[in-house]
Design an enzyme around this catalytic site. Structure first.
Site, mmCIF file in Angstrom:
data_model
loop_
_atom_site.group_PDB
_atom_site.id
_atom_site.type_symbol
_atom_site.label_atom_id
_atom_site.label_comp_id
_atom_site.label_asym_id
_atom_site.label_seq_id
_atom_site.Cartn_x
_atom_site.Cartn_y
_atom_site.Cartn_z
ATOM 1 N N ASN A 7 -21.242 24.224 7.430
ATOM 2 C CA ASN A 7 -20.345 25.147 8.121
ATOM 3 C C ASN A 7 -19.434 25.733 7.057
ATOM 4 O OD1 ASN A 7 -18.016 26.291 9.363
ATOM 5 N ND2 ASN A 7 -18.489 25.201 11.253
ATOM 6 N N GLU A 34 -20.952 29.438 11.091
ATOM 7 C CA GLU A 34 -19.701 30.197 11.003
ATOM 8 C C GLU A 34 -19.701 31.153 9.815
ATOM 9 O OE1 GLU A 34 -15.738 29.110 12.752
ATOM 10 O OE2 GLU A 34 -16.326 27.153 11.948
ATOM 11 N N ASP A 147 -23.304 22.226 13.070
ATOM 12 C CA ASP A 147 -21.997 21.766 13.536
ATOM 13 C C ASP A 147 -22.095 21.608 15.042
ATOM 14 O OD1 ASP A 147 -19.404 21.396 14.339
ATOM 15 O OD2 ASP A 147 -18.595 23.159 13.335
ATOM 16 N N ASN A 149 -19.902 19.967 16.917
ATOM 17 C CA ASN A 149 -18.575 19.872 17.539
ATOM 18 C C ASN A 149 -18.504 18.724 18.552
ATOM 19 O OD1 ASN A 149 -16.546 21.667 16.496
ATOM 20 N ND2 ASN A 149 -17.797 23.381 17.222
ATOM 21 N N ASP A 218 -20.869 17.187 12.057
ATOM 22 C CA ASP A 218 -22.051 17.883 11.539
ATOM 23 C C ASP A 218 -23.207 16.886 11.529
ATOM 24 O OD1 ASP A 218 -20.770 20.548 10.339
ATOM 25 O OD2 ASP A 218 -19.443 18.852 9.898
ATOM 26 N N ASP A 247 -13.481 23.768 5.488
ATOM 27 C CA ASP A 247 -12.955 22.515 6.035
ATOM 28 C C ASP A 247 -14.062 21.523 6.381
ATOM 29 O OD1 ASP A 247 -13.728 24.231 8.070
ATOM 30 O OD2 ASP A 247 -11.817 24.206 9.122
ATOM 31 N N HIS A 248 -15.310 21.924 6.236
ATOM 32 C CA HIS A 248 -16.466 21.026 6.395
ATOM 33 C C HIS A 248 -17.068 20.727 5.027
ATOM 34 C CE1 HIS A 248 -17.294 21.667 10.844
ATOM 35 N NE2 HIS A 248 -16.441 22.645 10.590
#
Length: 258
Positions: A7, A34, A147, A149, A218, A247-248
């Site tokens: 991501n 993303e 991802d 979530n 993930d 941030d991943h």
């Protein structure tokens, strides 16, 4: 064959970090989430210049997924998750690579919970389960990455109490993920880390990275035919600590050649 998922949190904002990761780790397949750009703005030439051939499904400013293949063209199969013709969000793409069906997804976040975004998340997961069931029935090597979530269990988060009210950890989200696994998918990271404690995401806020306050959202899921060839899985954690990082962290799975 290494299949990775990342991501990237904006392909233009993270361009240098993404190209750096690709050249350092050189996965056979890199699945991105993303990307946050329209189809016409996808920087295909950046990847072609280093030997990757891409296919992508973009959306202006939000979402977006892509599959990059080292040295060959991916055989694209499908754009968008089936089951709801009115759903225009760019969250799902499939392609065949070297005899393996690769599924790349960016599952809805679902916050705020409760509400319509959480309802959309659960409905999307049900549609996903239907599609993955169709793929299982074909009895071919299939790898599903992205991802999700979803924090599957308490061992997958630094503090269950801190995330208790988040859509990522609600019983309904976890149950939907568990139903998918129960259909016959192998969670590769969990297989190699049965005690948990492996994170793939650290928020930009509150010093989460510096304090290692992360969680695992993930995931890398393998059909039985791919799981029989599973040799390794891991997280490229150090890439999260670099300047202007996503941030991943990237995650990856390796399967033996068929």
């Amino acid at each position: 064959m290494r299949i990775a998922s990342f991501n990237i949190n904006g392909i233009r904002a993270r361009r240098e970090r993404l190209l750096e990761w690709l050249e350092e780790t050189r996965p056979a397949v890199a699945c991105l989430q993303e990307i946050k750009c329209q189809d016409a703005d996808f920087p295909a030439g950046d990847f072609e210049a280093i030997g990757y051939r891409p296919t992508w499904h973009g959306q202006k400013g939000f979402n977006g997924v892509a599959i990059l293949v080292d040295g060959e063209d991916p055989l694209e199969v499908i754009h968008g998750l089936p089951g709801d013709p009115a759903d225009e969000q760019a969250r799902f793409i499939e392609a065949d690579v070297r005899g393996v069906r690769v599924v790349n997804l960016y599952l809805p976040n679902g916050n705020p919970h409760p509400g319509p975004k959480f309802d959309y998340k659960l409905a999307w997961m049900e549609r996903l389960r239907v599609r993955l069931g169709e793929l299982l029935a074909r009895e071919r090597p299939t790898v599903v990455v992205g991802d999700f979530n979803v924090i599957p269990e308490d061992r997958d988060v630094w503090s269950p109490a801190a995330m208790a009210s988040d859509a990522l950890m609600q019983p309904e989200s976890r149950a939907a993920y568990a139903r998918i696994l129960g259909d016959g998918w192998t969670d590769a990271l969990a297989t190699f880390n049965p005690r948990g404690g492996v994170w793939t995401y650290w928020d930009y806020q509150a010093g989460a990275w510096q304090r290692d306050h992360g969680f695992r959202i993930d995931h890398l899921l393998l059909s039985p035919e791919a799981a029989d060839r599973l040799t390794a899985a891991g997280v490229d954690k150090d890439h999260r600590g670099r300047e202007k990082a996503s941030d991943h962290a990237p995650v990856w799975v390796e399967i033996a050649d068929g």
